[in-house]
Design a protein around this motif. Structure first.
Motif, PDB file in Angstrom:
ATOM      1  N   VAL A  55       0.865  -1.179   0.000  1.00  0.00           N
ATOM      2  CA  VAL A  55       0.000   0.000   0.000  1.00  0.00           C
ATOM      3  C   VAL A  55       0.903   1.231   0.000  1.00  0.00           C
ATOM      4  O   VAL A  55       1.734   1.393   0.903  1.00  0.00           O
ATOM      5  N   PHE A  56       0.761   2.089  -1.001  1.00  0.00           N
ATOM      6  CA  PHE A  56       1.595   3.272  -1.141  1.00  0.00           C
ATOM      7  C   PHE A  56       0.791   4.541  -0.842  1.00  0.00           C
ATOM      8  O   PHE A  56      -0.441   4.540  -0.912  1.00  0.00           O
ATOM      9  N   TYR A  57       1.501   5.610  -0.493  1.00  0.00           N
ATOM     10  CA  TYR A  57       0.837   6.870  -0.214  1.00  0.00           C
ATOM     11  C   TYR A  57       1.588   8.018  -0.864  1.00  0.00           C
ATOM     12  O   TYR A  57       2.787   7.956  -1.129  1.00  0.00           O
ATOM     13  N   SER A  58       0.852   9.084  -1.116  1.00  0.00           N
ATOM     14  CA  SER A  58       1.406  10.363  -1.564  1.00  0.00           C
ATOM     15  C   SER A  58       0.596  11.423  -0.847  1.00  0.00           C
ATOM     16  O   SER A  58      -0.636  11.405  -0.900  1.00  0.00           O
ATOM     17  N   SER A  59       1.288  12.352  -0.140  1.00  0.00           N
ATOM     18  CA  SER A  59       0.554  13.344   0.632  1.00  0.00           C
ATOM     19  C   SER A  59       1.362  14.623   0.784  1.00  0.00           C
ATOM     20  O   SER A  59       2.562  14.574   1.086  1.00  0.00           O
ATOM     21  N   SER A  60       0.691  15.746   0.586  1.00  0.00           N
ATOM     22  CA  SER A  60       1.337  17.043   0.801  1.00  0.00           C
ATOM     23  C   SER A  60       1.207  17.496   2.250  1.00  0.00           C
ATOM     24  O   SER A  60       1.734  18.544   2.621  1.00  0.00           O
ATOM     25  N   GLU A  61       0.501  16.714   3.072  1.00  0.00           N
ATOM     26  CA  GLU A  61       0.325  17.021   4.490  1.00  0.00           C
ATOM     27  C   GLU A  61       0.732  15.822   5.341  1.00  0.00           C
ATOM     28  O   GLU A  61       0.718  14.678   4.877  1.00  0.00           O
ATOM     29  N   ALA A  62       1.065  16.095   6.592  1.00  0.00           N
ATOM     30  CA  ALA A  62       1.365  15.011   7.516  1.00  0.00           C
ATOM     31  C   ALA A  62       0.097  14.207   7.786  1.00  0.00           C
ATOM     32  O   ALA A  62      -1.012  14.749   7.849  1.00  0.00           O
ATOM     33  N   ILE A  63       0.254  12.892   7.932  1.00  0.00           N
ATOM     34  CA  ILE A  63      -0.885  11.997   8.153  1.00  0.00           C
ATOM     35  C   ILE A  63      -0.901  11.578   9.622  1.00  0.00           C
ATOM     36  O   ILE A  63       0.074  11.043  10.152  1.00  0.00           O
ATOM     37  N   GLY A  64      -2.051  11.819  10.282  1.00  0.00           N
ATOM     38  CA  GLY A  64      -2.185  11.435  11.683  1.00  0.00           C
ATOM     39  C   GLY A  64      -2.932  10.133  11.877  1.00  0.00           C
ATOM     40  O   GLY A  64      -2.901   9.548  12.967  1.00  0.00           O
ATOM     41  N   SER A  94     -11.972  -7.420  10.314  1.00  0.00           N
ATOM     42  CA  SER A  94     -12.797  -8.035   9.268  1.00  0.00           C
ATOM     43  C   SER A  94     -13.432  -6.994   8.362  1.00  0.00           C
ATOM     44  O   SER A  94     -13.793  -7.282   7.222  1.00  0.00           O
ATOM     45  N   GLN A  95     -13.576  -5.758   8.863  1.00  0.00           N
ATOM     46  CA  GLN A  95     -14.230  -4.714   8.085  1.00  0.00           C
ATOM     47  C   GLN A  95     -13.273  -3.676   7.527  1.00  0.00           C
ATOM     48  O   GLN A  95     -13.554  -3.072   6.496  1.00  0.00           O
ATOM     49  N   ALA A  96     -12.151  -3.440   8.206  1.00  0.00           N
ATOM     50  CA  ALA A  96     -11.279  -2.346   7.762  1.00  0.00           C
ATOM     51  C   ALA A  96      -9.872  -2.511   8.311  1.00  0.00           C
ATOM     52  O   ALA A  96      -9.624  -3.256   9.261  1.00  0.00           O
ATOM     53  N   VAL A  97      -8.949  -1.792   7.684  1.00  0.00           N
ATOM     54  CA  VAL A  97      -7.575  -1.656   8.162  1.00  0.00           C
ATOM     55  C   VAL A  97      -7.475  -0.265   8.778  1.00  0.00           C
ATOM     56  O   VAL A  97      -7.813   0.732   8.129  1.00  0.00           O
ATOM     57  N   LEU A  98      -7.031  -0.185  10.039  1.00  0.00           N
ATOM     58  CA  LEU A  98      -6.992   1.072  10.771  1.00  0.00           C
ATOM     59  C   LEU A  98      -5.573   1.353  11.245  1.00  0.00           C
ATOM     60  O   LEU A  98      -4.953   0.512  11.903  1.00  0.00           O
ATOM     61  N   GLY A  99      -5.042   2.532  10.899  1.00  0.00           N
ATOM     62  CA  GLY A  99      -3.713   2.938  11.333  1.00  0.00           C
ATOM     63  C   GLY A  99      -3.791   4.191  12.186  1.00  0.00           C
ATOM     64  O   GLY A  99      -4.273   5.228  11.720  1.00  0.00           O
ATOM     65  N   VAL A 100      -3.349   4.093  13.435  1.00  0.00           N
ATOM     66  CA  VAL A 100      -3.405   5.241  14.346  1.00  0.00           C
ATOM     67  C   VAL A 100      -2.127   5.300  15.170  1.00  0.00           C
ATOM     68  O   VAL A 100      -1.400   4.312  15.306  1.00  0.00           O
ATOM     69  N   SER A 101      -1.876   6.486  15.728  1.00  0.00           N
ATOM     70  CA  SER A 101      -0.759   6.676  16.653  1.00  0.00           C
ATOM     71  C   SER A 101      -1.330   7.016  18.013  1.00  0.00           C
ATOM     72  O   SER A 101      -2.197   7.884  18.137  1.00  0.00           O
ATOM     73  N   PHE A 102      -0.846   6.324  19.048  1.00  0.00           N
ATOM     74  CA  PHE A 102      -1.319   6.596  20.402  1.00  0.00           C
ATOM     75  C   PHE A 102      -0.416   7.570  21.143  1.00  0.00           C
ATOM     76  O   PHE A 102      -0.682   7.901  22.300  1.00  0.00           O
ATOM     77  N   ASP A 103       0.638   8.042  20.495  1.00  0.00           N
ATOM     78  CA  ASP A 103       1.526   8.999  21.153  1.00  0.00           C
ATOM     79  C   ASP A 103       1.601  10.334  20.408  1.00  0.00           C
ATOM     80  O   ASP A 103       2.456  11.171  20.689  1.00  0.00           O
ATOM     81  N   GLY A 104       0.684  10.526  19.459  1.00  0.00           N
ATOM     82  CA  GLY A 104       0.637  11.797  18.751  1.00  0.00           C
ATOM     83  C   GLY A 104       1.597  11.932  17.590  1.00  0.00           C
ATOM     84  O   GLY A 104       1.701  13.009  16.997  1.00  0.00           O
ATOM     85  N   SER A 105       2.303  10.877  17.245  1.00  0.00           N
ATOM     86  CA  SER A 105       3.236  10.957  16.118  1.00  0.00           C
ATOM     87  C   SER A 105       2.462  10.936  14.802  1.00  0.00           C
ATOM     88  O   SER A 105       1.272  10.609  14.762  1.00  0.00           O
ATOM     89  N   SER A 106       3.128  11.286  13.726  1.00  0.00           N
ATOM     90  CA  SER A 106       2.478  11.344  12.428  1.00  0.00           C
ATOM     91  C   SER A 106       3.447  10.916  11.337  1.00  0.00           C
ATOM     92  O   SER A 106       4.657  10.860  11.547  1.00  0.00           O
ATOM     93  N   SER A 136      -6.791  11.358   8.125  1.00  0.00           N
ATOM     94  CA  SER A 136      -6.853  12.568   8.946  1.00  0.00           C
ATOM     95  C   SER A 136      -5.462  13.139   9.158  1.00  0.00           C
ATOM     96  O   SER A 136      -4.452  12.437   9.029  1.00  0.00           O
ATOM     97  N   ASP A 137      -5.417  14.422   9.492  1.00  0.00           N
ATOM     98  CA  ASP A 137      -4.146  15.068   9.799  1.00  0.00           C
ATOM     99  C   ASP A 137      -3.822  14.856  11.285  1.00  0.00           C
ATOM    100  O   ASP A 137      -4.616  14.233  12.015  1.00  0.00           O
ATOM    101  N   PRO A 138      -2.702  15.343  11.778  1.00  0.00           N
ATOM    102  CA  PRO A 138      -2.310  15.081  13.173  1.00  0.00           C
ATOM    103  C   PRO A 138      -3.273  15.613  14.234  1.00  0.00           C
ATOM    104  O   PRO A 138      -3.233  15.152  15.378  1.00  0.00           O
ATOM    105  N   VAL A 139      -4.145  16.571  13.892  1.00  0.00           N
ATOM    106  CA  VAL A 139      -5.091  17.079  14.876  1.00  0.00           C
ATOM    107  C   VAL A 139      -6.488  16.493  14.679  1.00  0.00           C
ATOM    108  O   VAL A 139      -7.455  16.931  15.323  1.00  0.00           O
ATOM    109  N   GLY A 140      -6.606  15.513  13.793  1.00  0.00           N
ATOM    110  CA  GLY A 140      -7.864  14.806  13.617  1.00  0.00           C
ATOM    111  C   GLY A 140      -8.776  15.338  12.538  1.00  0.00           C
ATOM    112  O   GLY A 140      -9.885  14.810  12.356  1.00  0.00           O
TER     113      GLY A 140
END
Length: 205
Positions: A55-64, A94-106, A136-140
């Protein structure tokens, strides 16, 4: 001072207005930029193997954070890429792939490998597609991302039985003794692997 120069040594002013400075325009035509401000916002699938898909990404903003589902294939786990490097926890449900940071990193703005999904074994040819993409961005706050095109899952089928070779119990065919690609045949007397009419006999009896 010569025309176009900014001092007696012949130096010129850079894009930031500094005489003899080294600031230059990046690929997005931004002075001293890092080339990310004009990137498309997209998450896409790369070439798939029998057991995984990138899975590849391209983004002009930080991803949170990110979330998506995978249609046409079943993901079992995720690893590597920018998500792992940023310390994200990537959960495959079973429904989705979820990527999150629990320490506020991005994940910094840029492009590259987001993560690699392991795939459950599949038996027939199909396409894998991203759906339900949320980023979402780092502030949600939500970022408007586009999902890339579908990719074909590899499925070699040498015996044309509509079952991929990697999941096929027998690449070929079973003989009458139920041996894959065996050479036993039913003789004229109806016996699998038999020798037919016995010497001196005139029928199967």
């Amino acid at each position: 001072i010569a025309d176009g120069a900014c001092d007696c040594d012949g130096n010129v002013t850079d894009c930031a207005g500094d005489c003899a400075g080294d600031a230059t325009y990046d690929s997005c035509d931004v002075c001293n930029g890092d080339g990310t401000s004009c990137l498309d916002e997209i998450i896409s699938l790369g070439d798939a193997t029998n057991g995984s898909v990138a899975v590849f990404y391209s983004s002009s903003e930080a991803i949170g954070g990110f979330q998506f589902s995978l249609d046409g294939a079943t993901a079992t786990e995720a690893s590597g890429g920018a998500a792992e490097a940023a310390g994200f926890t990537v959960t495959v449900g079973s429904q989705a792939v979820l990527g999150v940071s629990f320490d506020g990193s991005s994940i910094p703005a840029g492009e590259g490998l987001l993560t690699t999904l392991a795939l459950a074994e599949y038996s027939s040819a199909s396409d894998a597609c991203l759906a339900g993409l949320v980023v979402s961005d780092p502030v949600g706050s939500g970022i408007d991302f586009t999902a890339g095109t579908c990719v074909s899952l590899p499925c070699d089928d040498a015996d044309a039985d509509a079952t991929c070779d990697h999941a096929d119990d027998c690449v070929g065919s079973y003989d009458c003794a139920d041996v894959c690609n065996g050479d036993s045949v039913i003789d004229e007397c109806g016996v699998c692997g038999g020798s037919g009419i016995a010497d001196g006999a005139c029928d199967c009896d």
